[in-house]
Enzyme design. Structure first.
Site, PDB file in Angstrom:
ATOM      1  CE  LYS A 181      -3.810   2.465   2.458  1.00 23.34           C
ATOM      2  NZ  LYS A 181      -4.541   2.386   3.764  1.00 23.34           N
ATOM      3  CE  LYS A 211      -6.374   2.188  -0.791  1.00 17.30           C
ATOM      4  NZ  LYS A 211      -6.974   2.289   0.596  1.00 17.30           N
TER       5      LYS A 211
END
Length: 330
Positions: A197, A250
């Site tokens: 992320k 992400k």
């Protein structure tokens, strides 16, 4: 010309193109992120995310029943927590009667077969908007934060969550959550790890939706530098070693290379999050008449599948399901 190979022969008409298509996007690939808020009989569009809404629980249940009928098998649930329920440690996150816990119980009663995935992070619950507990100097305390994340995961599992999704990027949290779930009899609850992320500028509309933007500083001491590739693989390997069932990258669109490398590095399912900024850019350009929204949406999601994503979290899920049609459940 005397040509042995004419690749255009396999592009000659739609039937041939469908026959040789290498990448297929289906409704089964999708997880639908949804926002829930306190109150009754209210649906509020997120200003920076046209077509995305915060729902009170009663209307959320109706929406979930509708998307399940469209063939969507999984939702990811995110809470818009009232300010009066926030504190510096995010203690509301593990309240057994909190918004998420009540929502999970209601969803599993109303639509028992839909997969309910719950977010594990403190930023919606903290007054400062960070994903962890702060010391007096504003430094994120990793290990005390993980202790709260474990409590949060257990409360979500108790409520009936099928899968918990730690999105905080604290070190060691996957192993701690897996151990706690197993010790408390929730060995059946899966972990979808936000493994790679990044500290991305694409998250702005999501933070508008939940009111979870940090009040000071940024998230660069725990989310990853967008310039890094090898670090992503290190995080993925650590999460796998600690017990993750699915690993995720992400954002997705600007990180297709990372998705491809992660796919090559593991046999676990790989998820990609088509985040709010990616969604909103397409919506905004379409509203201005600059692009064909349907075609760009499908092309964008297909690119994520082509890069190696087995699963895509996307706010376009309902629209895609309406276009592709209901996929039979076997």
């Amino acid at each position: 010309m005397s040509l042995t190979h004419r690749p255009r022969r396999l592009r000659r008409n739609p039937a041939i193109r469908r026959l040789v298509k290498e990448t297929h996007l289906t409704v089964d690939d999708l997880i639908y992120p949804m926002f829930v808020m306190e109150g009754e009989n209210t649906r509020v569009e997120v200003p920076s995310m046209p077509g995305a809404y915060r729902f009170t629980l009663d209307l959320l249940l109706k929406e979930i029943a509708e998307v399940y009928d469209l063939g969507i098998n999984a939702i990811a649930l995110f809470p818009a927590v009232p300010d009066e329920k926030k504190d510096v440690t995010g203690s509301e996150s593990y309240n057994p009667d909190g918004l998420i816990q009540r929502s999970v119980r209601a969803i599993k009663q109303a639509v028992p077969d839909i997969l309910v995935i719950t977010d594990v992070a403190l930023d919606p619950f903290t007054t400062h908007g960070h994903d962890g507990i702060l010391d007096e100097n504003g430094i994120i305390l990793n290990d005390p934060t993980v202790e709260v994340l474990v409590k949060m995961s257990l409360s979500q599992a108790l409520a009936g969550a099928d899968m918990v999704a730690p999105s905080d990027m604290m070190d060691g949290r996957i192993g701690a959550i897996r151990q706690a779930l197993d010790e408390h009899g929730y060995e059946h609850v899966s972990i979808l790890a936000y493994s790679a992320k990044y500290a991305s500028a694409y998250y702005g509309p999501f933070r508008d939706a939940l009111g979870s933007a940090p009040k000071s500083g940024d998230k660069k001491t725990y989310q990853m530098d967008p310039a890094n590739t090898r670090e992503a693989l290190k995080e993925v390997y650590l999460d796998i070693a600690e017990g993750a069932d699915i690993v995720m990258v992400k954002p997705a669109l600007a990180y297709l290379d990372i998705i491809a490398k992660v796919k090559e590095a593991t046999d676990l399912p790989v998820a990609a999050y088509n985040v709010s900024g990616e969604y909103s850019m397409i919506k905004a350009a379409a509203q201005l008449g600059w692009i064909d929204e349907k075609k760009v949406m499908l092309e964008t999601l297909t690119s994520m599948k082509r890069a190696g994503a087995d699963i895509i979290l996307t706010y376009f899920a309902k629209e895609v399901a309406q276009i592709l049609g209901v996929h039979p459940r076997y």
